[in-house]
Design a protein around this motif. Structure first.
Motif, PDB file in Angstrom:
ATOM      1  N   SER A 179       0.822  -1.213   0.000  1.00 41.92           N
ATOM      2  CA  SER A 179       0.000   0.000   0.000  1.00 41.92           C
ATOM      3  C   SER A 179       0.857   1.265   0.000  1.00 41.92           C
ATOM      4  O   SER A 179       0.560   2.227  -0.717  1.00 41.92           O
ATOM      5  CB  SER A 179      -0.958   0.001   1.199  1.00 41.92           C
ATOM      6  N   VAL A 180       1.946   1.277   0.795  1.00 43.69           N
ATOM      7  CA  VAL A 180       2.815   2.451   0.850  1.00 43.69           C
ATOM      8  C   VAL A 180       3.527   2.665  -0.486  1.00 43.69           C
ATOM      9  O   VAL A 180       3.678   3.799  -0.948  1.00 43.69           O
ATOM     10  CB  VAL A 180       3.830   2.327   2.008  1.00 43.69           C
ATOM     11  N   TRP A 182       2.434   1.975  -3.370  1.00 43.39           N
ATOM     12  CA  TRP A 182       1.464   2.505  -4.333  1.00 43.39           C
ATOM     13  C   TRP A 182       1.147   3.975  -4.055  1.00 43.39           C
ATOM     14  O   TRP A 182       0.608   4.674  -4.902  1.00 43.39           O
ATOM     15  CB  TRP A 182       0.172   1.690  -4.300  1.00 43.39           C
ATOM     16  N   GLY A 183       1.486   4.466  -2.869  1.00 45.14           N
ATOM     17  CA  GLY A 183       1.179   5.849  -2.515  1.00 45.14           C
ATOM     18  C   GLY A 183       2.217   6.821  -3.040  1.00 45.14           C
ATOM     19  O   GLY A 183       3.333   6.452  -3.406  1.00 45.14           O
ATOM     20  N   THR A 184       1.851   8.093  -3.075  1.00 45.88           N
ATOM     21  CA  THR A 184       2.800   9.152  -3.421  1.00 45.88           C
ATOM     22  C   THR A 184       3.481   9.625  -2.140  1.00 45.88           C
ATOM     23  O   THR A 184       3.092   9.228  -1.037  1.00 45.88           O
ATOM     24  CB  THR A 184       2.079  10.337  -4.077  1.00 45.88           C
ATOM     25  N   LYS A 185       4.467  10.498  -2.281  1.00 42.03           N
ATOM     26  CA  LYS A 185       5.194  10.979  -1.117  1.00 42.03           C
ATOM     27  C   LYS A 185       4.274  11.685  -0.131  1.00 42.03           C
ATOM     28  O   LYS A 185       4.479  11.643   1.082  1.00 42.03           O
ATOM     29  CB  LYS A 185       6.313  11.929  -1.558  1.00 42.03           C
ATOM     30  N   LYS A 186       3.221  12.332  -0.641  1.00 46.64           N
ATOM     31  CA  LYS A 186       2.302  13.078   0.209  1.00 46.64           C
ATOM     32  C   LYS A 186       1.145  12.232   0.741  1.00 46.64           C
ATOM     33  O   LYS A 186       0.288  12.745   1.464  1.00 46.64           O
ATOM     34  CB  LYS A 186       1.742  14.278  -0.558  1.00 46.64           C
ATOM     35  N   SER A 187       1.109  10.944   0.381  1.00 41.49           N
ATOM     36  CA  SER A 187      -0.023  10.120   0.830  1.00 41.49           C
ATOM     37  C   SER A 187       0.407   8.788   1.435  1.00 41.49           C
ATOM     38  O   SER A 187      -0.426   7.927   1.680  1.00 41.49           O
ATOM     39  CB  SER A 187      -0.962   9.845  -0.357  1.00 41.49           C
ATOM     40  N   ARG A 188       1.710   8.621   1.679  1.00 37.73           N
ATOM     41  CA  ARG A 188       2.172   7.331   2.197  1.00 37.73           C
ATOM     42  C   ARG A 188       1.614   7.021   3.579  1.00 37.73           C
ATOM     43  O   ARG A 188       1.277   5.874   3.885  1.00 37.73           O
ATOM     44  CB  ARG A 188       3.706   7.321   2.266  1.00 37.73           C
ATOM     45  N   GLY A 189       1.529   8.026   4.432  1.00 42.50           N
ATOM     46  CA  GLY A 189       0.980   7.807   5.765  1.00 42.50           C
ATOM     47  C   GLY A 189      -0.443   7.299   5.701  1.00 42.50           C
ATOM     48  O   GLY A 189      -0.804   6.330   6.370  1.00 42.50           O
ATOM     49  N   LEU A 190      -1.259   7.948   4.875  1.00 42.92           N
ATOM     50  CA  LEU A 190      -2.657   7.544   4.738  1.00 42.92           C
ATOM     51  C   LEU A 190      -2.781   6.172   4.082  1.00 42.92           C
ATOM     52  O   LEU A 190      -3.594   5.353   4.506  1.00 42.92           O
ATOM     53  CB  LEU A 190      -3.418   8.592   3.920  1.00 42.92           C
ATOM     54  N   MET A 191      -1.968   5.906   3.050  1.00 47.48           N
ATOM     55  CA  MET A 191      -2.002   4.592   2.398  1.00 47.48           C
ATOM     56  C   MET A 191      -1.589   3.496   3.370  1.00 47.48           C
ATOM     57  O   MET A 191      -2.201   2.423   3.419  1.00 47.48           O
ATOM     58  CB  MET A 191      -1.091   4.591   1.169  1.00 47.48           C
ATOM     59  N   GLY A 192      -0.553   3.761   4.163  1.00 48.31           N
ATOM     60  CA  GLY A 192      -0.134   2.777   5.150  1.00 48.31           C
ATOM     61  C   GLY A 192      -1.178   2.540   6.215  1.00 48.31           C
ATOM     62  O   GLY A 192      -1.330   1.429   6.726  1.00 48.31           O
ATOM     63  N   SER A 193      -1.938   3.573   6.542  1.00 46.47           N
ATOM     64  CA  SER A 193      -2.962   3.445   7.582  1.00 46.47           C
ATOM     65  C   SER A 193      -4.121   2.560   7.139  1.00 46.47           C
ATOM     66  O   SER A 193      -4.896   2.088   7.971  1.00 46.47           O
ATOM     67  CB  SER A 193      -3.495   4.823   7.984  1.00 46.47           C
ATOM     68  N   LEU A 194      -4.250   2.311   5.833  1.00 47.04           N
ATOM     69  CA  LEU A 194      -5.296   1.411   5.361  1.00 47.04           C
ATOM     70  C   LEU A 194      -5.042  -0.012   5.841  1.00 47.04           C
ATOM     71  O   LEU A 194      -5.977  -0.770   6.073  1.00 47.04           O
ATOM     72  CB  LEU A 194      -5.376   1.459   3.827  1.00 47.04           C
ATOM     73  N   THR A 195      -3.772  -0.350   5.973  1.00 43.35           N
ATOM     74  CA  THR A 195      -3.431  -1.625   6.610  1.00 43.35           C
ATOM     75  C   THR A 195      -3.696  -1.539   8.108  1.00 43.35           C
ATOM     76  O   THR A 195      -4.230  -2.478   8.709  1.00 43.35           O
ATOM     77  CB  THR A 195      -1.957  -1.973   6.365  1.00 43.35           C
ATOM     78  N   GLN A 196      -3.355  -0.407   8.719  1.00 45.64           N
ATOM     79  CA  GLN A 196      -3.494  -0.244  10.163  1.00 45.64           C
ATOM     80  C   GLN A 196      -4.945  -0.331  10.638  1.00 45.64           C
ATOM     81  O   GLN A 196      -5.221  -0.883  11.700  1.00 45.64           O
ATOM     82  CB  GLN A 196      -2.888   1.090  10.605  1.00 45.64           C
ATOM     83  N   ILE A 197      -5.870   0.239   9.871  1.00 48.25           N
ATOM     84  CA  ILE A 197      -7.267   0.194  10.324  1.00 48.25           C
ATOM     85  C   ILE A 197      -7.832  -1.216  10.213  1.00 48.25           C
ATOM     86  O   ILE A 197      -8.898  -1.514  10.764  1.00 48.25           O
ATOM     87  CB  ILE A 197      -8.170   1.190   9.554  1.00 48.25           C
ATOM     88  N   GLY A 198      -7.115  -2.111   9.517  1.00 46.74           N
ATOM     89  CA  GLY A 198      -7.541  -3.501   9.485  1.00 46.74           C
ATOM     90  C   GLY A 198      -7.565  -4.111  10.872  1.00 46.74           C
ATOM     91  O   GLY A 198      -8.388  -4.989  11.166  1.00 46.74           O
ATOM     92  N   SER A 199      -6.675  -3.616  11.751  1.00 42.82           N
ATOM     93  CA  SER A 199      -6.617  -4.140  13.112  1.00 42.82           C
ATOM     94  C   SER A 199      -7.882  -3.813  13.912  1.00 42.82           C
ATOM     95  O   SER A 199      -8.550  -4.725  14.415  1.00 42.82           O
ATOM     96  CB  SER A 199      -5.363  -3.602  13.805  1.00 42.82           C
ATOM     97  N   PRO A 200      -8.271  -2.536  14.055  1.00 42.28           N
ATOM     98  CA  PRO A 200      -9.513  -2.262  14.798  1.00 42.28           C
ATOM     99  C   PRO A 200     -10.767  -2.749  14.076  1.00 42.28           C
ATOM    100  O   PRO A 200     -11.756  -3.093  14.731  1.00 42.28           O
ATOM    101  CB  PRO A 200      -9.518  -0.736  14.941  1.00 42.28           C
ATOM    102  N   ILE A 201     -10.739  -2.764  12.724  1.00 43.79           N
ATOM    103  CA  ILE A 201     -11.889  -3.324  12.004  1.00 43.79           C
ATOM    104  C   ILE A 201     -12.045  -4.796  12.370  1.00 43.79           C
ATOM    105  O   ILE A 201     -13.156  -5.287  12.601  1.00 43.79           O
ATOM    106  CB  ILE A 201     -11.733  -3.161  10.479  1.00 43.79           C
ATOM    107  N   ALA A 202     -10.914  -5.503  12.432  1.00 39.37           N
ATOM    108  CA  ALA A 202     -10.946  -6.919  12.802  1.00 39.37           C
ATOM    109  C   ALA A 202     -11.425  -7.101  14.234  1.00 39.37           C
ATOM    110  O   ALA A 202     -12.193  -8.024  14.536  1.00 39.37           O
ATOM    111  CB  ALA A 202      -9.559  -7.525  12.631  1.00 39.37           C
ATOM    112  N   LEU A 203     -10.977  -6.208  15.128  1.00 44.29           N
ATOM    113  CA  LEU A 203     -11.427  -6.280  16.520  1.00 44.29           C
ATOM    114  C   LEU A 203     -12.918  -5.998  16.608  1.00 44.29           C
ATOM    115  O   LEU A 203     -13.653  -6.663  17.355  1.00 44.29           O
ATOM    116  CB  LEU A 203     -10.647  -5.273  17.364  1.00 44.29           C
TER     117      LEU A 203
END
Length: 439
Positions: A149-150, A152-173
């Motif tokens: 995901s990171v 595939w992101g641009t320099k200005k959107s890597r944090g947000l693209m990476g967070s798409l993996t991160q929200i998988g954790s609370p979504i799973a919970l």
């Protein structure tokens, strides 16, 4: 779209479509895998001591149950090394499909296990084995999903693209807690005889959905270019330890500020609330669902701020929030007043979410492209094996000192270590942009 697509000639609309597809695959795939992983944690607190360790007293049974839970964490660094090697050499996509299938099959088999009463010690062994397989698959999941995901992101959107993996954790919970809560509601007293199996068997349906979505994802342009130019590392795992060992150590320490609070505020709090405070199990699982929603919001907003301002600053603020709530969390919880328990769970995950949001991009940016899957996976999963002892350690501390003060202290120490690690990581590593580097 063909897997042999020429990334140099695609239109902006095609690129955006591929980015959206990679983002969707990260969210859905990671959510499904963490659903399997977290479900085991919830069941370890609710039913496993009675079903698989019935000959022990309640304290020992809970310790044994959390020990089986911890086996999954020990397996994660092994899975990180195994799948990281293939992810950096063969491709991110193929590896992620494999981890998804491994996790799903393991969870389904847990749902089919007989109990200790029916089959004896062999089911305890099998439960531990399947938990190891879950951890082995999870070890290759996070790093691959983040890197894909990171990249595939641009320099200005890597944090947000990476967070798409991160929200998988609370979504799973949220999903696992919701399924458990609904199952308890539907099956009633039968939850402890056969109802507990339903959430595990439901995993088979989720895996099919995730498999279909992940098959349609393309490897990132960066990896495709490396492969075309023959820049793939021959032994990526070995190269991480030889050339990037200091970065690896800092990543391990940096990840503590998310994992330790998460497992204390979720997995341990369930057993603490039910066993020590006699709170209703259904109420606690519903409260976990609320906390998951709060964390999703915190993760996305923190990731956005990390793109807009500074990843380290957002990370520090999140860690400090957790430090501030370390003692008040248990004060509120111990009141057993419904609204205060809900408040405690809700505010407890804000700090962990603020750390987790920028963490994915921060870790991915710390390793060059040809070892990024291996480095990210190993750093995060070695840390996870340390974090995974948290529920077990908390049970021991509570039983030994009859107080939650040592637990809160442990939480604060973990956050302080992470703050120091990110500070060092920032000075030593993040001065240059390593996303496009190889070697």
């Amino acid at each position: 779209m063909s897997n042999k697509i020429n990334y140099d000639n695609i239109t902006e609309e095609q690129r955006k479509r591929l980015v959206r597809r990679a983002g969707l695959a990260s969210v859905v795939g990671t959510s499904i895998e963490w659903y399997d992983f977290f479900l085991f944690g919830t069941m370890s607190a609710l039913v496993f001591p009675q079903l698989f360790f019935p000959e022990s007293d309640p304290y020992v049974g809970l310790l044994q149950s959390f020990t089986a839970l911890f086996i999954g964490f020990l397996a994660r660094p092994i899975g990180a090394a195994f799948f990281g090697n293939f992810g950096d050499r063969i491709g991110r996509k193929t590896t992620l499909v494999t981890t998804l299938l491994l996790m799903g099959v393991s969870s389904t088999l847990i749902g089919l296990l007989p109990t200790y009463e029916n089959a004896g010690i062999i089911v305890t062994v099998l439960l531990t084995l399947f938990r190891f397989c879950q951890g082995f698959g999870a070890g290759g999941e996070w790093g691959g999903s983040v890197v894909l995901s990171v990249e595939w992101g641009t320099k200005k959107s890597r944090g947000l693209m990476g967070s798409l993996t991160q929200i998988g954790s609370p979504i799973a919970l949220l999903l696992s807690s919701g399924v458990v809560s609904l199952t308890i509601l539907i099956t009633g007293d039968n939850f402890y005889t056969w109802g507990w199996r339903i959430p595990f068997l439901f995993s088979a349906v989720l895996v099919i959905i995730g498999f279909i979505i992940r098959r349609g994802v393309m490897d990132s342009p960066q990896f495709t270019k490396m492969k075309k130019e023959n820049l793939i590392a021959k032994q990526p795992v070995l190269e991480v330890f030889k050339k990037h060992s200091k970065v690896l150590l800092m990543v391990v320490c940096a990840s503590l500020a998310q994992g330790v609070p998460f497992y204390i505020f979720t997995t341990f709090s369930i057993s603490y609330g039910t066993e020590q405070l006699q709170l209703d199990k259904g109420f606690l699982t519903n409260t976990l669902m609320f906390a998951s929603i709060v964390e999703i919001i915190a993760i996305l907003y923190a990731a956005h701020l990390s793109d807009k301002f500074n990843r380290k600053l957002v990370f520090y603020i999140g860690s400090l929030c957790t430090i501030v709530i370390a003692f008040p969390f248990f004060w509120l919880f111990d009141t057993k007043i419904t609204i205060l328990v809900i408040l405690a769970m809700g505010i407890s995950v804000i700090g962990a979410g603020a750390v987790y949001g920028p963490l994915a991009a921060l870790i991915a940016e710390s390793f060059p492209a040809n070892v990024r899957y291996s480095g990210s996976s190993l750093g995060y999963q070695i840390s996870a094996s340390v974090q995974g002892v948290s529920p077990l350690l908390c049970v021991y501390l509570l039983n030994t000192f009859n107080s939650t003060v040592p637990i809160s202290t442990y939480l604060i120490i973990a956050c302080l270590i992470s703050i120091a690690a990110v500070s060092i990581l920032g000075r030593k590593i993040l001065k240059s942009d390593r996303m496009d580097m190889v070697g």
